[in-house]
Design an enzyme around this catalytic site. Structure first.
Site, PDB file in Angstrom:
ATOM      1  N   TYR A 295       0.839  -1.195   0.000  1.00  0.00           N
ATOM      2  CA  TYR A 295       0.000   0.000   0.000  1.00  0.00           C
ATOM      3  C   TYR A 295       0.879   1.252   0.000  1.00  0.00           C
ATOM      4  O   TYR A 295       0.546   2.246  -0.638  1.00  0.00           O
ATOM      5  CB  TYR A 295      -0.939   0.002   1.207  1.00  0.00           C
ATOM      6  CG  TYR A 295      -1.965  -1.104   1.130  1.00  0.00           C
ATOM      7  CD1 TYR A 295      -3.122  -0.943   0.371  1.00  0.00           C
ATOM      8  CD2 TYR A 295      -1.781  -2.303   1.806  1.00  0.00           C
ATOM      9  CE1 TYR A 295      -4.068  -1.946   0.284  1.00  0.00           C
ATOM     10  CE2 TYR A 295      -2.718  -3.315   1.723  1.00  0.00           C
ATOM     11  CZ  TYR A 295      -3.852  -3.135   0.967  1.00  0.00           C
ATOM     12  OH  TYR A 295      -4.778  -4.142   0.868  1.00  0.00           O
TER      13      TYR A 295
ATOM     14  N   ASN B 217     -12.536  -0.896  -5.342  1.00  0.00           N
ATOM     15  CA  ASN B 217     -12.283  -1.178  -6.751  1.00  0.00           C
ATOM     16  C   ASN B 217     -13.437  -2.000  -7.343  1.00  0.00           C
ATOM     17  O   ASN B 217     -13.657  -3.135  -6.944  1.00  0.00           O
ATOM     18  CB  ASN B 217     -10.962  -1.944  -6.870  1.00  0.00           C
ATOM     19  CG  ASN B 217     -10.678  -2.451  -8.258  1.00  0.00           C
ATOM     20  OD1 ASN B 217     -11.282  -2.032  -9.229  1.00  0.00           O
ATOM     21  ND2 ASN B 217      -9.744  -3.378  -8.345  1.00  0.00           N
TER      22      ASN B 217
ATOM     23  N   CYS C 250      -6.136  -5.269  -7.901  1.00  0.00           N
ATOM     24  CA  CYS C 250      -5.976  -4.972  -6.483  1.00  0.00           C
ATOM     25  C   CYS C 250      -5.455  -6.186  -5.708  1.00  0.00           C
ATOM     26  O   CYS C 250      -4.915  -6.032  -4.614  1.00  0.00           O
ATOM     27  CB  CYS C 250      -7.277  -4.450  -5.896  1.00  0.00           C
ATOM     28  SG  CYS C 250      -8.711  -5.502  -6.152  1.00  0.00           S
ATOM     29  N   HIS C 251      -5.567  -7.373  -6.287  1.00  0.00           N
ATOM     30  CA  HIS C 251      -5.042  -8.568  -5.632  1.00  0.00           C
ATOM     31  C   HIS C 251      -3.518  -8.546  -5.545  1.00  0.00           C
ATOM     32  O   HIS C 251      -2.929  -9.289  -4.771  1.00  0.00           O
ATOM     33  CB  HIS C 251      -5.519  -9.840  -6.341  1.00  0.00           C
ATOM     34  CG  HIS C 251      -5.085  -9.951  -7.764  1.00  0.00           C
ATOM     35  ND1 HIS C 251      -5.758  -9.314  -8.797  1.00  0.00           N
ATOM     36  CD2 HIS C 251      -4.047 -10.605  -8.340  1.00  0.00           C
ATOM     37  CE1 HIS C 251      -5.156  -9.584  -9.939  1.00  0.00           C
ATOM     38  NE2 HIS C 251      -4.106 -10.365  -9.694  1.00  0.00           N
TER      39      HIS C 251
ATOM     40  N   GLU D  87      -0.678 -16.122 -11.472  1.00  0.00           N
ATOM     41  CA  GLU D  87       0.206 -15.190 -12.180  1.00  0.00           C
ATOM     42  C   GLU D  87       1.672 -15.590 -12.029  1.00  0.00           C
ATOM     43  O   GLU D  87       2.432 -15.538 -12.996  1.00  0.00           O
ATOM     44  CB  GLU D  87      -0.022 -13.768 -11.675  1.00  0.00           C
ATOM     45  CG  GLU D  87      -1.377 -13.223 -12.072  1.00  0.00           C
ATOM     46  CD  GLU D  87      -1.574 -11.768 -11.682  1.00  0.00           C
ATOM     47  OE1 GLU D  87      -0.625 -11.119 -11.190  1.00  0.00           O
ATOM     48  OE2 GLU D  87      -2.700 -11.260 -11.884  1.00  0.00           O
TER      49      GLU D  87
END
Length: 163
Positions: A95, A118, A126-127, A153
């Protein structure tokens, strides 16, 4: 507003568009589930190109979405969401990193709040935001889904992150 659903390994996703583009990608289950508003119209044909990209991403074949985004939010939220889009596939940031990226390093809590609002989950990634200490923090779909998305990912970008 037109909508459809994308069934996936992480549960069903509600996808909604309007004349400006993609407005919502929301979890139908999880910590903050959402359902279509009564005035929305189901339109699977109009949503097909959007669903195809979600399915390709969730199968590990797509790393960057090419969709018209039309999320509504405050200027601060928009700045945060844009910074989220700049996080590379398979990587994570804190953050604080996002607060610094938008030029407001003391706004970590506000960044967290904007992250939580979001409306384009997965598309606006946002993950990929974690705690400064490397721990996973809240996610609208729940931490197991956040963990799953990050693992997906990392598997397809060729490296593994260690907290």
């Amino acid at each position: 507003m037109r909508y459809g659903f994308c069934d996936s390994a992480i549960g069903p996703l509600l996808v909604a568009i309007d004349k400006d583009g993609l407005r919502h990608v929301e979890f139908v289950q999880g910590e903050r589930p959402i359902q279509p508003a009564p005035e929305w119209l189901r339109d699977d044909q109009a949503l097909a190109p959007f669903i195809e990209q979600f399915e390709a991403y969730l199968a590990g074949r797509l790393q960057r979405f090419d969709l018209p985004l039309a999320a509504r939010g405050t200027p601060f939220q928009q700045a945060v969401w844009q910074a989220l889009c700049d996080i590379p596939y398979g990587e994570t940031v804190s953050y604080l990193d996002i607060a610094q990226a938008i030029g407001n390093p003391k706004a970590m809590r506000a960044v967290g709040a904007a992250n939580g609002q979001n409306p384009l989950s997965i598309i606006v990634p946002c993950h990929r935001v974690i705690g400064r200490n490397g721990n996973l923090t809240g996610y609208g779909g729940g931490l197991p889904i956040k963990r799953w998305l990050l693992a997906l990912e990392q598997e397809h970008c060729g490296f593994t992150l260690t907290p």
